[in-house]
Motif scaffolding. Structure first.
Motif, mmCIF file in Angstrom:
data_model
loop_
_atom_site.group_PDB
_atom_site.id
_atom_site.type_symbol
_atom_site.label_atom_id
_atom_site.label_comp_id
_atom_site.label_asym_id
_atom_site.label_seq_id
_atom_site.Cartn_x
_atom_site.Cartn_y
_atom_site.Cartn_z
ATOM 1 N N PRO A 1 11.907 49.886 33.002
ATOM 2 C CA PRO A 1 11.984 48.426 32.859
ATOM 3 C C PRO A 1 10.651 47.713 33.057
ATOM 4 C CG PRO A 1 12.625 49.024 35.074
ATOM 5 C CD PRO A 1 12.223 50.300 34.385
ATOM 6 N N ARG A 2 9.580 48.230 32.534
ATOM 7 C CA ARG A 2 8.272 47.580 32.689
ATOM 8 C C ARG A 2 8.154 46.456 31.651
ATOM 9 N NH1 ARG A 2 4.605 53.116 33.072
ATOM 10 N NH2 ARG A 2 5.938 54.198 34.556
ATOM 11 N N TRP A 3 8.944 45.436 31.821
ATOM 12 C CA TRP A 3 9.042 44.391 30.805
ATOM 13 C C TRP A 3 7.730 43.655 30.607
ATOM 14 C CZ3 TRP A 3 13.100 44.745 27.870
ATOM 15 C CH2 TRP A 3 14.286 45.292 28.374
ATOM 16 N N SER A 4 7.017 43.393 31.671
ATOM 17 C CA SER A 4 5.783 42.622 31.522
ATOM 18 C C SER A 4 4.746 43.395 30.724
ATOM 19 C CB SER A 4 5.229 42.250 32.903
ATOM 20 O OG SER A 4 4.869 43.410 33.627
ATOM 21 N N ARG A 5 4.676 44.698 30.938
ATOM 22 C CA ARG A 5 3.707 45.507 30.186
ATOM 23 C C ARG A 5 4.090 45.556 28.703
ATOM 24 N NH1 ARG A 5 2.715 50.703 34.164
ATOM 25 N NH2 ARG A 5 2.555 49.509 36.119
ATOM 26 N N ILE A 6 5.362 45.717 28.428
ATOM 27 C CA ILE A 6 5.809 45.741 27.029
ATOM 28 C C ILE A 6 5.518 44.404 26.363
ATOM 29 C CG2 ILE A 6 7.849 45.902 25.563
ATOM 30 C CD1 ILE A 6 8.986 47.919 27.593
ATOM 31 N N ALA A 7 5.765 43.308 27.111
ATOM 32 C CA ALA A 7 5.509 41.980 26.548
ATOM 33 C C ALA A 7 4.022 41.793 26.246
ATOM 34 C CB ALA A 7 5.998 40.904 27.516
ATOM 35 N N VAL A 8 3.168 42.297 27.116
ATOM 36 C CA VAL A 8 1.727 42.182 26.891
ATOM 37 C C VAL A 8 1.293 43.069 25.728
ATOM 38 C CG1 VAL A 8 -0.533 42.637 27.921
ATOM 39 C CG2 VAL A 8 1.236 41.529 29.273
ATOM 40 N N ALA A 9 1.983 44.198 25.524
ATOM 41 C CA ALA A 9 1.588 45.128 24.459
ATOM 42 C C ALA A 9 1.979 44.626 23.074
ATOM 43 C CB ALA A 9 2.212 46.507 24.709
ATOM 44 N N LEU A 10 3.059 43.867 22.972
ATOM 45 C CA LEU A 10 3.549 43.461 21.656
ATOM 46 C C LEU A 10 2.513 42.701 20.822
ATOM 47 C CD1 LEU A 10 7.240 42.460 22.466
ATOM 48 C CD2 LEU A 10 6.442 44.433 21.158
ATOM 49 N N PRO A 11 1.744 41.756 21.394
ATOM 50 C CA PRO A 11 0.746 41.060 20.560
ATOM 51 C C PRO A 11 -0.339 41.977 20.001
ATOM 52 C CG PRO A 11 1.187 39.828 22.580
ATOM 53 C CD PRO A 11 1.848 41.152 22.728
ATOM 54 N N LEU A 12 -0.509 43.148 20.582
ATOM 55 C CA LEU A 12 -1.529 44.067 20.084
ATOM 56 C C LEU A 12 -1.229 44.536 18.665
ATOM 57 C CD1 LEU A 12 -2.016 46.280 23.272
ATOM 58 C CD2 LEU A 12 -3.415 44.348 22.530
ATOM 59 N N PHE A 13 0.039 44.447 18.266
ATOM 60 C CA PHE A 13 0.416 44.895 16.930
ATOM 61 C C PHE A 13 0.363 43.769 15.902
ATOM 62 C CE2 PHE A 13 2.578 47.564 20.050
ATOM 63 C CZ PHE A 13 2.105 48.805 19.671
ATOM 64 N N ALA A 14 -0.011 42.569 16.326
ATOM 65 C CA ALA A 14 -0.065 41.441 15.402
ATOM 66 C C ALA A 14 -1.028 41.681 14.238
ATOM 67 C CB ALA A 14 -0.425 40.160 16.156
ATOM 68 N N PRO A 15 -2.253 42.218 14.478
ATOM 69 C CA PRO A 15 -3.132 42.461 13.323
ATOM 70 C C PRO A 15 -2.537 43.431 12.308
ATOM 71 C CG PRO A 15 -4.385 42.553 15.364
ATOM 72 C CD PRO A 15 -2.942 42.506 15.746
ATOM 73 N N ALA A 16 -1.900 44.498 12.782
ATOM 74 C CA ALA A 16 -1.303 45.462 11.855
ATOM 75 C C ALA A 16 -0.131 44.844 11.099
ATOM 76 C CB ALA A 16 -0.849 46.708 12.611
ATOM 77 N N VAL A 17 0.686 44.044 11.791
ATOM 78 C CA VAL A 17 1.808 43.389 11.122
ATOM 79 C C VAL A 17 1.301 42.403 10.074
ATOM 80 C CG1 VAL A 17 3.763 41.834 11.466
ATOM 81 C CG2 VAL A 17 3.365 43.709 13.077
ATOM 82 N N ALA A 18 0.250 41.663 10.427
ATOM 83 C CA ALA A 18 -0.329 40.719 9.466
ATOM 84 C C ALA A 18 -0.866 41.458 8.242
ATOM 85 C CB ALA A 18 -1.434 39.911 10.134
ATOM 86 N N LEU A 19 -1.483 42.606 8.465
ATOM 87 C CA LEU A 19 -1.994 43.403 7.351
ATOM 88 C C LEU A 19 -0.858 43.859 6.435
ATOM 89 C CD1 LEU A 19 -4.260 44.997 5.918
ATOM 90 C CD2 LEU A 19 -3.826 46.870 7.532
ATOM 91 N N VAL A 20 0.230 44.311 7.024
ATOM 92 C CA VAL A 20 1.373 44.772 6.223
ATOM 93 C C VAL A 20 1.958 43.617 5.421
ATOM 94 C CG1 VAL A 20 3.699 45.704 6.339
ATOM 95 C CG2 VAL A 20 1.907 46.685 7.766
ATOM 96 N N LEU A 21 2.107 42.457 6.060
ATOM 97 C CA LEU A 21 2.656 41.306 5.354
ATOM 98 C C LEU A 21 1.758 40.900 4.196
ATOM 99 C CD1 LEU A 21 3.939 39.154 8.360
ATOM 100 C CD2 LEU A 21 5.288 40.551 6.769
ATOM 101 N N TRP A 22 0.455 40.934 4.419
ATOM 102 C CA TRP A 22 -0.469 40.599 3.338
ATOM 103 C C TRP A 22 -0.351 41.603 2.195
ATOM 104 C CZ3 TRP A 22 -4.390 43.118 0.834
ATOM 105 C CH2 TRP A 22 -5.184 42.337 -0.017
ATOM 106 N N GLN A 23 -0.243 42.895 2.536
ATOM 107 C CA GLN A 23 -0.109 43.920 1.502
ATOM 108 C C GLN A 23 1.155 43.712 0.689
ATOM 109 O OE1 GLN A 23 -0.324 47.458 3.873
ATOM 110 N NE2 GLN A 23 -2.553 47.558 3.835
ATOM 111 N N LEU A 24 2.243 43.310 1.346
ATOM 112 C CA LEU A 24 3.499 43.105 0.635
ATOM 113 C C LEU A 24 3.448 41.886 -0.278
ATOM 114 C CD1 LEU A 24 6.064 43.841 3.495
ATOM 115 C CD2 LEU A 24 5.537 45.297 1.530
ATOM 116 N N VAL A 25 2.742 40.842 0.157
ATOM 117 C CA VAL A 25 2.754 39.585 -0.587
ATOM 118 C C VAL A 25 1.617 39.517 -1.603
ATOM 119 C CG1 VAL A 25 2.532 37.076 -0.381
ATOM 120 C CG2 VAL A 25 3.892 38.362 1.284
ATOM 121 N N ALA A 26 0.388 39.867 -1.166
ATOM 122 C CA ALA A 26 -0.793 39.612 -1.989
ATOM 123 C C ALA A 26 -1.290 40.829 -2.745
ATOM 124 C CB ALA A 26 -1.924 39.056 -1.112
ATOM 125 N N PHE A 27 -1.049 42.012 -2.220
ATOM 126 C CA PHE A 27 -1.600 43.204 -2.859
ATOM 127 C C PHE A 27 -0.577 43.761 -3.837
ATOM 128 C CE2 PHE A 27 -2.534 47.780 -3.103
ATOM 129 C CZ PHE A 27 -3.851 47.713 -3.520
#
Length: 559
Positions: free
Chosen positions: A233-259
């Motif tokens: 139940p290390r909720w705070s660590r998981i919550a802090v880790a989630l924003p680390l994937f924002a660049p990769a998610v943004a890249l995937v969304l761009w690939q789906l829409v623009a590429f």
């Protein structure tokens, strides 16, 4: 795999209080573990074995020039078009336009392109492939340290680099394999002890997975979800880790829409089409998908050696782990604000057995994902690519401590990990000898001439399980420049096609028609042309045979 607690468990205190270690203040570091750096570096036998196997693992890559991996020439030619686009001798501007938008498959091309500035194109490819081969046992070493398993288990993972995906030359996917495994280790480290540097590493590796291959990104996010469950139940660590994937998610969304890649089919009709194989067929094919890359059955026999060793270690671990755990691992070190789940609880067991959880997740992907895809991507051999991941995490779930004489149990696995790459290098060297005439023919062709390469039945080679010369039209392009009818024209990165020359499909050289295809080229190189059935007859006087050497024949087109 054994069901007993692994060496990183939190055993109950010993009955003999005098033998128990003194209590540690909250947040204090745990004592060195069997899997810790101090013990690993002092095990000279392990260090020597690991170094020996690492050297042997890259021998197949550096021994030959024409590494017989099916799709390798096409991927390397794509990098060549990017890297040498402005070189006049290549004439690439006549046929291509650069398209350098971030795209799937890009990680291999970017790495090879950058390294080529220092060591040249072909050596850059070897460096990248060597990094992939060595990243697997290196990641295993890191994961064994994270889960406090024996470092000797990493020996089992050396052969996993040479899977069917390796034989097929899925280079972007292979680079993604290395990024995924290192990314899993990095994320587990961050969830255990967050820091800015570790957070940057997780973010960069997740972007790397997004740039390597869509299937790798899918597998990586499956591993991310499983790891976060294992760290509850290390909720705070998981919550802090989630924003680390924002660049990769943004890249995937761009690939789906623009590429807009031509290889993505979203026209009318079903959006998803795949071919599933019955589970028992997938189970039967598991050894070949995991460790079959050349002709003969030695590689699959070595797979069973690895499985036998792993099974033996698993059984021995059940009997010995509890005693060793109480001796070496009095407890985990966690910050006071993030207490561990109660000892013996489901979450505690899930965390301690997270290797098994990841192994199970990869097994589900193996059985539930279609073996082949038709839409939205035209992919051959999809679910089978998960088989090395299953073995990787399954091998590293073993709890046997492997100390003293018990290390001898690893001898058969170490021998298999040594024999396999040397066996591959022998097979590759024989193939390389047979294609030497091809290289000499390309060298004698004058600059600026357009060259067509065709391979005729039988397209197989006695050393391989794949048709190793199908894409040698791209080797012509790498060595001589010009147009390759067999390049990856439907990816959209790092180039797009501007003009093409006529040619039959790469695996259908017998469809060649001199009056339709041959007129666009100055030279034609044939493999496996039968002397009693020449491709050019008296009806084609403009094509003159100028050399025949081994399986290759060179024709000149006099205009």
């Amino acid at each position: 795999m054994p069901g007993s607690s692994p060496p990183d468990s939190d055993p109950a205190p010993r009955a003999d209080a005098s033998a128990a270690p003194p209590p540690r203040p909250p947040g204090a570091a745990a004592p060195p573990a069997v899997g810790s750096e101090e013990r690993w570096s002092s095990d000279r036998a392990f260090v020597a074995t690991f170094v020996l196997l690492a050297v042997a693992a890259v021998v197949p890559i550096w021994r030959v020039r024409f590494l017989p991996l099916l799709d390798l020439p096409n991927h390397l030619a794509a990098v060549h078009i990017w890297h040498s686009f402005d070189e006049p001798w290549t004439r690439f501007r006549d046929f291509y336009e650069l398209s350098l938008r971030p795209a799937p498959y890009g990680a291999y091309h970017i790495l090879t392109h950058v390294i080529a500035y220092a060591v040249g194109l072909e050596n850059a490819n070897r460096v990248v492939l060597s990094g992939y081969v060595l990243a697997i046992p290196a990641a295993a070493l890191g994961w064994a340290r994270r889960t406090r398993r024996s470092p000797w288990l990493s020996v089992l993972t050396f052969p996993l680099a040479f899977s069917l995906s390796w034989a097929c030359g899925f280079l972007p996917f292979l680079v993604g394999v290395a990024l995924l495994l290192v990314g899993v280790v990095a994320l587990d480290t961050y969830l255990d002890r967050p820091s800015p540097g570790r957070g940057v590493a997780v973010a960069l590796l997740s972007v790397g997975c997004g740039l390597s291959h869509p299937l790798i990104l899918f597998g990586y996010y499956v591993c991310v979800a499983v790891l976060m469950l294992c760290h509850l139940p290390r909720w705070s660590r998981i919550a802090v880790a989630l924003p680390l994937f924002a660049p990769a998610v943004a890249l995937v969304l761009w690939q789906l829409v623009a590429f807009k890649s031509p290889m993505v089919d979203l026209r009318s009709g079903p959006r998803f089409q795949g071919v599933w194989v019955p589970w028992h067929e997938m189970l039967r094919s598991f050894p070949e998908y995991t460790l079959d890359s050349v002709s003969g059955d030695l590689d699959t026999r070595l797979f069973w050696v690895l499985v036998a060793v792993a099974s033996l270690l698993g059984v021995s671990g059940v009997a010995r782990v509890a005693r060793v755990a109480r001796r070496f691992f009095p407890g985990r070190s966690l910050p006071a604000r993030e207490p561990a789940p109660p000892a013996g609880s489901f979450l505690d067991r899930l965390h301690r057995h997270r290797s098994l959880a990841l192994c199970a997740a990869m097994a589900l992907c193996y059985f539930l994902v279609p073996l082949h895809l038709a839409r939205p991507f035209d992919w051959w051999f999809v679910s089978g690519r998960f088989s090395p991941f299953i073995c990787f995490f399954g091998f590293l779930a073993i709890t046997a401590p492997l100390q003293g004489r018990s290390r001898l149990l690893m001898a058969p696995a170490a021998a298999a990990a040594l024999v396999l790459p040397l066996h591959l290098s022998e097979k590759y060297a024989r193939f390389d000898e047979r294609v030497e005439p091809f290289a000499r023919m390309v060298e004698r062709i004058p600059p600026g001439a357009e060259v067509l390469f065709l391979t005729l039945p039988p397209r197989t080679d006695e050393s391989l399980i794949i048709e190793g010369t199908n894409h040698f039209s791209s080797w012509v392009q790498i060595l001589h420049g010009g147009f390759s009818a067999d390049g990856w024209h439907n990816v959209g990165f790092p180039f797009t096609l501007k003009r093409r020359l006529p040619a039959p499909p790469s695996n259908r050289g017998e469809w060649f028609k001199p009056d339709v295809h041959g007129v666009a080229y100055d030279y034609v190189i044939l493999r496996n042309e039968r002397p009693d059935k020449p491709l050019f007859t008296a009806a084609h006087p403009s094509f003159r045979r100028i050399e025949r050497d081994g399986a290759f024949t060179l024709y000149q087109h006099t205009r």
